[in-house]
Design a protein around this motif. Structure first.
Motif, PDB file in Angstrom:
ATOM      1  N   UNK A 573      43.555  27.666  50.227  1.00  0.00           N
ATOM      2  CA  UNK A 573      42.909  27.335  50.936  1.00  0.00           C
ATOM      3  C   UNK A 573      41.850  27.564  51.611  1.00  0.00           C
ATOM      4  N   UNK A 574      40.801  26.679  52.292  1.00  0.00           N
ATOM      5  CA  UNK A 574      39.842  26.136  52.931  1.00  0.00           C
ATOM      6  C   UNK A 574      39.137  27.397  53.733  1.00  0.00           C
ATOM      7  N   UNK A 575      39.802  28.594  53.082  1.00  0.00           N
ATOM      8  CA  UNK A 575      38.848  30.446  53.935  1.00  0.00           C
ATOM      9  C   UNK A 575      39.141  31.057  52.894  1.00  0.00           C
ATOM     10  N   UNK A 576      39.155  30.422  51.638  1.00  0.00           N
ATOM     11  CA  UNK A 576      39.480  31.845  50.664  1.00  0.00           C
ATOM     12  C   UNK A 576      37.775  32.072  50.248  1.00  0.00           C
ATOM     13  N   UNK A 577      36.589  31.638  50.759  1.00  0.00           N
ATOM     14  CA  UNK A 577      35.633  31.618  50.571  1.00  0.00           C
ATOM     15  C   UNK A 577      35.164  33.047  48.539  1.00  0.00           C
ATOM     16  N   UNK A 578      35.258  33.842  48.685  1.00  0.00           N
ATOM     17  CA  UNK A 578      34.333  34.371  47.305  1.00  0.00           C
ATOM     18  C   UNK A 578      35.948  35.187  45.851  1.00  0.00           C
ATOM     19  N   UNK A 579      37.203  34.415  47.065  1.00  0.00           N
ATOM     20  CA  UNK A 579      38.791  34.535  45.916  1.00  0.00           C
ATOM     21  C   UNK A 579      38.508  34.110  44.501  1.00  0.00           C
ATOM     22  N   UNK A 580      39.293  35.075  43.864  1.00  0.00           N
ATOM     23  CA  UNK A 580      39.319  34.863  42.493  1.00  0.00           C
ATOM     24  C   UNK A 580      40.521  35.566  42.244  1.00  0.00           C
ATOM     25  N   UNK A 581      41.452  35.240  40.850  1.00  0.00           N
ATOM     26  CA  UNK A 581      41.981  35.845  40.618  1.00  0.00           C
ATOM     27  C   UNK A 581      41.509  36.486  39.691  1.00  0.00           C
ATOM     28  N   UNK A 582      40.547  36.843  38.825  1.00  0.00           N
ATOM     29  CA  UNK A 582      40.283  38.442  38.718  1.00  0.00           C
ATOM     30  C   UNK A 582      40.270  39.665  39.479  1.00  0.00           C
ATOM     31  N   UNK A 583      39.556  39.224  40.881  1.00  0.00           N
ATOM     32  CA  UNK A 583      39.019  40.008  41.927  1.00  0.00           C
ATOM     33  C   UNK A 583      40.889  40.631  42.427  1.00  0.00           C
ATOM     34  N   UNK A 584      41.399  40.056  42.490  1.00  0.00           N
ATOM     35  CA  UNK A 584      43.177  40.166  42.869  1.00  0.00           C
ATOM     36  C   UNK A 584      43.613  41.313  42.270  1.00  0.00           C
ATOM     37  N   UNK A 585      43.635  40.872  41.165  1.00  0.00           N
ATOM     38  CA  UNK A 585      44.108  41.809  39.615  1.00  0.00           C
ATOM     39  C   UNK A 585      43.471  42.904  39.355  1.00  0.00           C
ATOM     40  N   UNK A 586      42.275  42.905  40.323  1.00  0.00           N
ATOM     41  CA  UNK A 586      41.460  44.613  39.745  1.00  0.00           C
ATOM     42  C   UNK A 586      42.031  45.280  41.330  1.00  0.00           C
ATOM     43  N   UNK A 587      42.359  44.401  41.933  1.00  0.00           N
ATOM     44  CA  UNK A 587      42.422  45.033  43.869  1.00  0.00           C
ATOM     45  C   UNK A 587      43.661  45.656  43.295  1.00  0.00           C
ATOM     46  N   UNK A 588      44.696  44.761  42.680  1.00  0.00           N
ATOM     47  CA  UNK A 588      46.274  45.336  42.871  1.00  0.00           C
ATOM     48  C   UNK A 588      46.374  46.258  41.665  1.00  0.00           C
ATOM     49  N   UNK A 589      45.851  46.368  40.570  1.00  0.00           N
ATOM     50  CA  UNK A 589      45.664  46.726  40.050  1.00  0.00           C
ATOM     51  C   UNK A 589      45.500  48.148  39.885  1.00  0.00           C
ATOM     52  N   UNK A 590      44.330  48.836  40.745  1.00  0.00           N
ATOM     53  CA  UNK A 590      44.010  49.788  41.150  1.00  0.00           C
ATOM     54  C   UNK A 590      44.589  50.853  42.441  1.00  0.00           C
ATOM     55  N   UNK A 591      45.287  49.248  43.213  1.00  0.00           N
ATOM     56  CA  UNK A 591      46.351  50.044  44.424  1.00  0.00           C
ATOM     57  C   UNK A 591      47.657  50.364  44.214  1.00  0.00           C
ATOM     58  N   UNK A 592      48.185  49.585  42.726  1.00  0.00           N
ATOM     59  CA  UNK A 592      49.670  49.825  43.077  1.00  0.00           C
ATOM     60  C   UNK A 592      50.734  50.781  42.935  1.00  0.00           C
ATOM     61  N   UNK A 593      50.428  51.882  42.648  1.00  0.00           N
ATOM     62  CA  UNK A 593      50.673  52.851  43.709  1.00  0.00           C
ATOM     63  C   UNK A 593      52.018  53.563  42.657  1.00  0.00           C
ATOM     64  N   UNK A 594      52.947  53.794  43.103  1.00  0.00           N
ATOM     65  CA  UNK A 594      54.195  54.287  42.113  1.00  0.00           C
ATOM     66  C   UNK A 594      54.950  53.350  42.244  1.00  0.00           C
ATOM     67  N   UNK A 595      55.200  52.272  42.442  1.00  0.00           N
ATOM     68  CA  UNK A 595      55.831  51.508  41.946  1.00  0.00           C
ATOM     69  C   UNK A 595      57.224  51.509  41.367  1.00  0.00           C
ATOM     70  N   UNK A 596      57.800  52.213  41.892  1.00  0.00           N
ATOM     71  CA  UNK A 596      59.457  52.494  41.799  1.00  0.00           C
ATOM     72  C   UNK A 596      60.156  51.231  40.969  1.00  0.00           C
ATOM     73  N   UNK A 597      60.201  50.353  41.752  1.00  0.00           N
ATOM     74  CA  UNK A 597      60.900  48.934  41.297  1.00  0.00           C
ATOM     75  C   UNK A 597      60.401  48.723  40.345  1.00  0.00           C
TER      76      UNK A 597
END
Length: 616
Positions: A573-597
Motif C-alpha cells: 500500500x502507498x499508505x503504509x508509511x513506516x510499517x514493518x514486519x518487525x513492528x507488526x510482530x512487536x504489537x501483535x505479540x504484546x496484544x495477543x491476549x488469551x488466544x484460546x483458539x
C-alpha cells in the motif's frame, strides 16, 4: 507404468529446468551443526529454531507444518543439507532458500513431491502438481513451486485515499463479515509464497479475529464500541477503531434451517484440497444439525442433479452416505446447479426459518447461465424471496475469488475460503450460528468527521463495500448482513487538525464557504440496519469526542492495528508509511491476549514467515 512416467517427468524437469544452487544455498547446505541433538516429539518449528541458534542460519517452518512432531538424532558436525534432506524424506517436507532474506523456509511437500520423495502410494488422478522450474531443487527436499497452471482471478483493489473532512465529511460503507481473504493468504504462505496484492482485503483480515467487544445492553442486535489512539505506522496520525458485536444466540434457540448444499463435482475438484476436503467439512456441519433442520444436496458437473432430496437433520446416516458417495468428474455447469438448488430451497421454504443455499466450489464457472450478469440477477431475485446464498471456496490454481465474493455479496451471505479441516471446523462448527443465522440485514455505517478536529481521514479496507452517501438512508439499497455472534471491525486513519502535513489540500472553492459548528466531537457514527423480517431500517447513533483519545489503547486496538499494518505490507500500500514486519510482530505479540483458539498465535507465525519470504 504410471510410476515410471512420473519418475521420468521428474528427472526431465530436474535436468532441464532447475538452476544451479546459489552461493547462499551451497553455504547453508555445508554449514555444520556443532552439537549433538536428540529430538523426540519436538515440534518442527522448535527444532528449526534450535538448529538456527546452533548454526547461525535463519530457519523457519510455515504454520501448516510448524507443529509437526519430529523424532530425529543429529550428530555433532552434521551438515544442515543432510539434516534438511532427512526431514524432507521422512516427514514429506520441502524447503526453499531466500537469498535476499538469508533464510531457509520449510514447507509441506505437494502430493507429487511426497510421492517422489518417499516412494509412497501412487498419485491419484487430479492430485499431481507441476514442478516450477524457476526455483532450484538440488536435493529430494528442494523447493517445489506452486505449478505452471494458474488461472486464479482477483479483483483489482485501489486503496481508499485521504479525504478532506471539510469538503467530504461523510464516509459511507456496507459492513463485511467475510473472512475468505485471510485463509486464502494463509494458503499462499503455507505454499512458500506471498499472496498477490489484490488477494488481500484488509477488512477480511481484521474480521477473521474475535475481539473482546461487549454484548448489546439494549434492544439493538449488536453493540458498538469505539477507541482512538496513535497510528503505529504514521507518526502524528491517529487511528479510530470501531467495533460491532452481534448477539450470541445458543444453537438450540436458532430457527430451523432449510439448507441446500450445492457442491461442485467437476473434474477440477478431484484434488485432495478440493472435493475430499469439502466432504470432510460438510460432515462436520452435518454433526451440528438438529431434528428441525432440513438438508438437500445438489451437485453439478456436466449437468446438475439432486444427490439427496430434503432430509431431516436427525437422519445423519443418510446425509453422510450421500456426501461419501460424491465423486469428481466432468465440466462445470454452475449456473444450472444454482437454479436447481434455488428450486429445492423454494419448494421447502420455511417462513420463519433460515433458507440458504451453500455453494462450495473452486470457483470455475464455465457452463450454465449464459452470462455473469444473468447469474447475479438470479441471485438478487432469490434474495428478495428470502433465500440467501453463502459461498465456500477451496483449492488452488483456478480459484475465481472475484466472482465468488460478488455472488456471496449479492446473495446476502458469507464468503469463506477453506484451506484446512481446522478452518472447516471454524466455519461450520465454531461459528455456525454466524455463518447460517442473520440477526441484522442491510447493515450500513456512515461516519461524519468534525472538520474542526479532523483535517483528513481514510477508511482502511472496505474498498469493495463503498456506498454513496445518499444510499445510507435509502432502504432499497442492499448492504451486508450480520450473523449471530459475529463481529465487525473498521479502522480509520485520521490526520488531526493540529498535526503537521497532510496529503495535500485542494484549491480553495470560489462559490461557497463552510461554517463550522463548535463541538468537541471528533466524529459521529451512524448505523442503519433492518431486522431480518422487516423492510424498514432502524438507526443507531454514537458520538466520539476528544476524550476517547487515549495513550494506552486496549489490546484489541493494538492487535487490530497490527493486522491492518500487515495487510498494508502485503498489499504494498502507498499508505503504509513506516510499517514493518518487525513492528507488526512487536504489537501483535504484546496484544495477543488469551488466544484460546490459537488464531492470534498463528497470525504471528504467518507474519514471521512473510518477513522471510518477502524479497521485494
Amino acid at each position: 507404468m504410471k510410476k515410471v512416467l512420473a519418475l521420468l517427468l521428474f528427472a526431465c524437469l530436474v535436468t532441464t529446468s532447475w538452476a544451479a544452487p546459489s552461493d547462499y544455498e551451497a553455504s547453508v547446505r555445508n554449514t555444520a551443526v556443532p552439537v549433538e541433538i536428540r529430538a523426540s516429539g519436538l515440534p518442527l518449528g522448535d527444532l528449526l529454531q534450535l538448529l538456527g541458534a546452533e548454526s547461525g542460519v535463519t530457519m523457519a517452518a510455515v504454520p501448516d507444518v510448524a507443529d509437526r512432531k519430529i523424532d530425529l538424532s543429529i550428530n555433532a558436525q552434521q551438515p544442515l543439507g543432510e539434516i534438511l534432506d532427512i526431514l524432507a524424506q521422512q516427514y514429506y517436507l520441502v524447503y526453499k532458500f531466500n537469498q535476499k532474506q538469508q533464510a531457509v523456509i520449510v514447507l509441506p511437500a505437494p502430493y507429487s513431491a511426497q510421492y517422489l520423495i518417499a516412494s509412497g502410494p501412487m498419485i491419484k488422478s487430479g492430485q499431481t502438481e507441476a514442478f516450477n522450474g524457476t526455483h532450484p531443487a538440488p536435493s529430494p527436499g528442494g523447493y517445489v513451486g506452486p505449478g505452471y497452471f494458474n488461472t486464479e482471478e482477483y479483483k483489482r483493489i485501489y486503496d481508499n485515499g485521504y479525504q478532506e473532512a471539510i469538503r467530504a465529511p461523510l464516509s459511507t460503507f456496507s459492513i463485511d463479515v467475510d473472512t475468505a481473504s485471510y485463509s486464502n493468504i494463509r494458503r499462499f504462505i503455507n505454499r512458500g509464497q506471498l499472496p498477490p496484492p489484490d488477494a488481500v482485503r484488509t477488512e477480511e483480515l481484521l474480521n477473521y479475529f474475535s475481539y473482546n467487544y461487549p454484548q448489546s445492553a439494549d434492544d439493538h442486535p449488536f453493540s458498538v464500541t469505539a477507541e482512538v489512539s496513535a497510528c503505529p505506522w504514521q507518526p502524528g496520525h491517529q487511528l479510530v477503531h470501531i467495533g460491532l458485536q452481534g448477539q450470541n444466540i445458543p444453537k438450540e434457540q436458532l430457527p430451523p434451517g432449510n439448507l441446500v448444499f450445492l457442491i461442485d463435482v467437476s473434474g477440477s475438484m478431484a484434488d485432495d484440497s478440493k472435493l475430499p476436503l469439502l466432504k470432510s467439512a460438510f460432515k462436520l456441519l452435518v454433526k451440528e444439525l438438529r431434528h428441525n433442520d432440513t438438508v438437500s444436496i445438489v451437485t453439478y458437473a456436466g449437468r446438475a442433479g439432486v444427490t439427496l432430496g430434503p432430509t431431516k437433520g436427525s437422519d445423519k446416516a443418510a446425509i453422510l452416505a450421500a456426501i461419501d458417495g460424491l465423486q469428481a468428474g466432468g465440466s462445470t455447469a454452475g449456473g444450472a446447479g444454482i437454479q436447481l438448488a434455488y428450486s429445492l430451497a423454494k419448494k421447502n421454504f420455511l417462513p420463519d426459518g433460515n433458507n440458504r443455499v451453500i455453494l462450495a466450489t473452486d470457483g470455475d464457472f464455465n457452463v450454465g447461465v449464459s452470462s455473469e450478469g444473468e447469474l447475479v440477477r438470479l441471485i438478487e431475485a432469490k434474495r428478495q424471496e428470502g433465500i440467501h446464498l453463502s459461498v465456500i471456496g477451496v483449492g488452488q490454481g483456478n480459484l475465481k475469488d472475484n466472482k465468488m465474493e460478488q455472488l456471496a455479496d449479492k446473495g446476502n451471505g458469507n464468503y469463506a475460503y477453506i484451506d484446512t479441516l481446522q478452518e472447516a471446523k471454524r466455519v461450520f462448527v465454531s461459528q455456525m450460528a454466524g455463518t447460517l443465522f442473520t440477526i441484522a440485514k442491510d447493515v450500513k455505517l456512515q461516519v461524519e468527521f468534525n472538520p474542526s478536529k479532523v483535517k483528513e481521514y481514510r477508511l482502511i479496507g472496505y474498498e469493495n463495500r463503498s456506498l454513496a452517501n445518499r444510499d445510507f438512508s435509502d432502504d432499497s439499497k442492499d448492504a451486508g448482513d450480520m450473523g449471530a455472534g459475529q463481529s465487525v471491525t473498521a479502522l480509520y486513519e485520521i490526520i488531526p487538525t493540529d498535526a503537521g502535513g497532510g496529503s495535500g489540500a485542494a484549491d480553495p472553492l470560489a462559490y461557497q464557504q463552510v461554517q463550522l459548528k463548535e463541538s468537541d466531537d471528533l466524529l459521529q457514527v451512524k448505523i442503519r440496519y433492518k431486522q431480518p423480517s422487516e423492510d424498514r431500517s432502524r438507526l443507531l447513533i454514537k458520538k466520539i469526542d476528544s476524550r476517547s483519545v487515549t495513550d494506552t489503547p486496549s489490546a484489541d486496538f493494538r492487535f487490530a492495528a497490527a493486522v491492518a499494518e500487515y495487510g498494508m505490507l502485503l498489499r504494498l500500500s502507498e499508505y503504509r508509511g513506516q510499517a514493518s514486519y518487525r513492528q507488526v510482530l512487536s504489537e501483535a505479540r504484546q496484544a495477543m491476549g488469551k488466544d484460546a483458539d490459537g488464531y492470534r498465535s498463528e497470525f504471528i507465525r504467518l507474519v514471521e514467515i512473510s518477513e522471510l519470504l518477502d524479497d521485494r
